[in-house]
Each structure stands twice: as structure tokens, then as C-alpha cells.
Write a protein that holds these residues in place. Structure first.
Motif, PDB file in Angstrom:
ATOM      1  N   ASP A  90      64.933-108.763  24.462  1.00  0.00           N
ATOM      2  CA  ASP A  90      64.781-109.538  23.231  1.00  0.00           C
ATOM      3  C   ASP A  90      64.846-111.040  23.479  1.00  0.00           C
ATOM      4  O   ASP A  90      64.373-111.833  22.646  1.00  0.00           O
ATOM      5  N   ASN A  91      65.423-111.444  24.589  1.00  0.00           N
ATOM      6  CA  ASN A  91      65.538-112.868  24.895  1.00  0.00           C
ATOM      7  C   ASN A  91      64.286-113.435  25.571  1.00  0.00           C
ATOM      8  O   ASN A  91      64.215-114.640  25.800  1.00  0.00           O
ATOM      9  N   ARG A  92      63.323-112.580  25.890  1.00  0.00           N
ATOM     10  CA  ARG A  92      62.088-113.037  26.513  1.00  0.00           C
ATOM     11  C   ARG A  92      60.991-113.172  25.463  1.00  0.00           C
ATOM     12  O   ARG A  92      60.995-112.497  24.431  1.00  0.00           O
ATOM     13  N   ASP A  93      60.026-114.047  25.738  1.00  0.00           N
ATOM     14  CA  ASP A  93      58.922-114.283  24.804  1.00  0.00           C
ATOM     15  C   ASP A  93      58.048-113.048  24.669  1.00  0.00           C
ATOM     16  O   ASP A  93      57.842-112.289  25.637  1.00  0.00           O
ATOM     17  N   ASP A  94      57.513-112.841  23.462  1.00  0.00           N
ATOM     18  CA  ASP A  94      56.546-111.770  23.251  1.00  0.00           C
ATOM     19  C   ASP A  94      55.266-112.056  24.034  1.00  0.00           C
ATOM     20  O   ASP A  94      54.952-113.204  24.357  1.00  0.00           O
ATOM     21  N   GLU A 133      49.519-115.702  22.365  1.00  0.00           N
ATOM     22  CA  GLU A 133      50.816-115.966  21.742  1.00  0.00           C
ATOM     23  C   GLU A 133      51.097-117.469  21.684  1.00  0.00           C
ATOM     24  O   GLU A 133      51.621-117.980  20.700  1.00  0.00           O
ATOM     25  N   THR A 134      50.727-118.185  22.748  1.00  0.00           N
ATOM     26  CA  THR A 134      51.038-119.614  22.837  1.00  0.00           C
ATOM     27  C   THR A 134      49.812-120.504  22.683  1.00  0.00           C
ATOM     28  O   THR A 134      49.939-121.718  22.501  1.00  0.00           O
ATOM     29  N   ASP A 185      46.309-116.739  26.700  1.00  0.00           N
ATOM     30  CA  ASP A 185      47.591-116.368  26.112  1.00  0.00           C
ATOM     31  C   ASP A 185      47.486-116.561  24.602  1.00  0.00           C
ATOM     32  O   ASP A 185      47.550-117.682  24.099  1.00  0.00           O
ATOM     33  N   ALA A 212      57.264-110.562  32.840  1.00  0.00           N
ATOM     34  CA  ALA A 212      57.454-110.906  31.427  1.00  0.00           C
ATOM     35  C   ALA A 212      58.722-110.317  30.833  1.00  0.00           C
ATOM     36  O   ALA A 212      59.168-110.744  29.762  1.00  0.00           O
ATOM     37  N   SER A 221      53.120-106.930  24.012  1.00  0.00           N
ATOM     38  CA  SER A 221      54.450-106.351  24.220  1.00  0.00           C
ATOM     39  C   SER A 221      54.879-105.561  22.985  1.00  0.00           C
ATOM     40  O   SER A 221      54.524-105.886  21.856  1.00  0.00           O
ATOM     41  N   LYS A 266      58.954-107.427  29.539  1.00  0.00           N
ATOM     42  CA  LYS A 266      58.553-106.671  28.350  1.00  0.00           C
ATOM     43  C   LYS A 266      57.703-105.454  28.737  1.00  0.00           C
ATOM     44  O   LYS A 266      56.914-105.503  29.687  1.00  0.00           O
TER      45      LYS A 266
END
Length: 263
Positions: free
Chosen positions: A170-174, A205-206, A203, A136, A165, A138
């Protein structure tokens, strides 16, 4: 069925269930499969996924190096558990990438009970993956909770985790992930047992999720007073999902080495 035959079968079953050898084998099987057993354990486990949802003609593999070390730090029974994946995953435009995944650490505080034992504690995930497709990216933290209820016929247990996380790329998804693992084992004779241990992923987040079911078989071998081997294979089929890249079905197999502690 005659009354005489019925009485014989009932008597035979009762004698078998209470015989010392069967009772000892039953206890050995439950101890080998109990995630809260306070023994040093090394697991070599593998998930092979022949088919991925939404990705044609691709497969994936995840080999898990997992260990469990009991401790009485601060006078409280604990189990320190680590899991390090070595994974192979499809990556575009290349065919596949293989390397380390993210390292997961747990510190489980154990509360033994007569009928149900509990384990709770923190978990952290370190972004040790050697490729973006394998982790991930993170730092994550969360909690683990498990309950184990040995039965006369086998073992019932459940393992729930949550991780989110808090730092990292910062460029990766939480990350906000919950997992639920129901565990059902049915003891047979000669060290064999049936098992179902598939992990449900959510998940948060999504909104994606994967719900598999598994059914397999294992064998416990008591090598000596110190060492127990536990080998198994468990096909798992995804019955419901909302994701891309998750398994349509997979094969979970492994061998566990459990070492008794000197007291």
C-alpha cells in the motif's frame, strides 16, 4: 546506364530473389526473429544504460532471462512467455543495488494468417523484486497484443502491452503502464539482418513517457536442424521523454537459442 547492363542487373536480382538458397535463408531469418514462431526459445538479453536522465554520473543495467514455450492446451495454439530481470540500479544513499526484478508472465493465443498473424492474451506481473528500486512492489494484470507480417525483404511486427496494479504494498505507487514496440527487420545475406526494436513506455498513472529509437545488426546461425542461434546488438537513443531516471541512451544486446519441436 546501358540497356544491356540494366537488363543484366534486373535478371541477376530476380534470379537471386527466387533462388532456393536465398529463399530458405530468408525464411530462416524471419522465423528466428518472429515473436510468434512456435519453438522453444531461451533468450539472454541485456540493456546497458550509460546515462540516466536527471541523474548525473549514474548508470543502470538490466539482464533479462526470457523464455518461450509453445503449447496446444485445450486445442488452441499458445505461447507461454516469461521474463525475469536481474537488474542493477542507482539507489540513495547507497551507490547501487543489484538483484531480481519483477517476474512477467504472458499466455499468448496465436491466430496464424497468410499475410498477418495475431497473438493476444493475458499477462501478470509478480512482485518478485528483491529491492524497492528494482520493482513496483505491486501485483499487476493486463493484456498483450501483437501482430506479425513477414515481408519479402524482412519482417514487420508490433507488440502492445497494458498492465495495472490490483494488489501489493500500500505504500508503493499504483501502476498503470502501456508499452508499444514496433519491430522492423531487414534481411541481408549470410544470416545478417538489420533491426529496430526499441520499446516506447507510457506511464498512464503519472503522465511520464519515454520514446526511444534503435538501429542495430544481428546474425542468425542455423547450427543444425534443431537449434538456431540469433545474436544481436542494437544501440537505442531516447528522442523524446518526460521522466526522471529513464535512459538518455542504451545498448540492447543478446543471444537467443531457438529449438525446433519434434513433430
Amino acid at each position: 546506364m546501358s540497356k544491356r547492363l540494366s537488363a543484366f542487373l534486373l535478371s541477376f536480382t530476380a534470379i537471386t530473389l527466387v533462388s532456393p538458397s536465398w529463399a530458405q535463408e530468408h525464411d530462416d531469418l524471419n522465423a528466428a526473429n518472429n515473436p510468434l514462431t512456435p519453438k522453444i526459445t531461451f533468450n539472454f538479453q541485456n540493456y546497458y544504460t550509460p546515462e540516466l536522465k536527471g541523474i548525473d554520473d549514474r548508470h543502470a543495467n538490466q539482464f533479462l532471462l526470457r523464455g518461450l514455450v509453445p503449447s496446444d492446451l485445450f486445442g488452441v495454439p499458445q505461447l507461454f512467455r516469461f521474463t525475469l530481470p536481474i537488474a542493477t540500479a542507482p539507489e540513495f544513499p547507497r551507490d547501487y543495488v543489484t538483484g531480481l526484478g519483477d517476474l512477467t508472465l504472458m499466455d499468448i493465443f496465436v491466430f496464424p494468417g497468410k499475410e498477418v498473424s495475431l497473438g493476444v492474451g493475458p499477462l501478470v506481473v509478480l512482485p518478485t523484486a528483491t529491492d524497492d528500486a528494482l520493482g513496483a512492489g505491486k501485483w499487476q494484470a493486463g493484456a498483450v497484443c501483437m501482430a506479425v507480417a513477414p515481408q519479402k525483404w524482412g519482417l514487420l511486427a508490433g507488440l502492445v502491452t497494458y498492465q495495472a496494479s490490483f494488489a501489493g504494498d500500500d505504500n508503493r505507487d499504483d501502476v498503470s503502464l502501456a508499452t508499444v514496440q514496433p519491430i522492423v527487420n531487414i534481411n541481408l545475406s549470410d544470416g545478417f539482418y538489420l533491426r529496430s526494436t526499441a520499446i516506447l513506455d507510457f506511464d498512464l498513472e503519472t503522465g511520464e513517457y519515454t520514446i526511444p529509437v534503435g538501429f542495430g545488426i544481428g546474425k542468425v546461425i542455423q547450427v543444425n536442424d534443431k537449434l538456431t542461434l540469433n545474436a544481436f546488438i542494437e544501440p537505442q537513443y531516447t528522442v523524446c521523454s518526460r521522466d526522471t531516471g529513464g535512459p538518455k541512451w542504451q545498448i540492447f544486446a543478446g543471444i537467443n537459442f531457438q529449438f525446433a519441436l519434434d513433430r
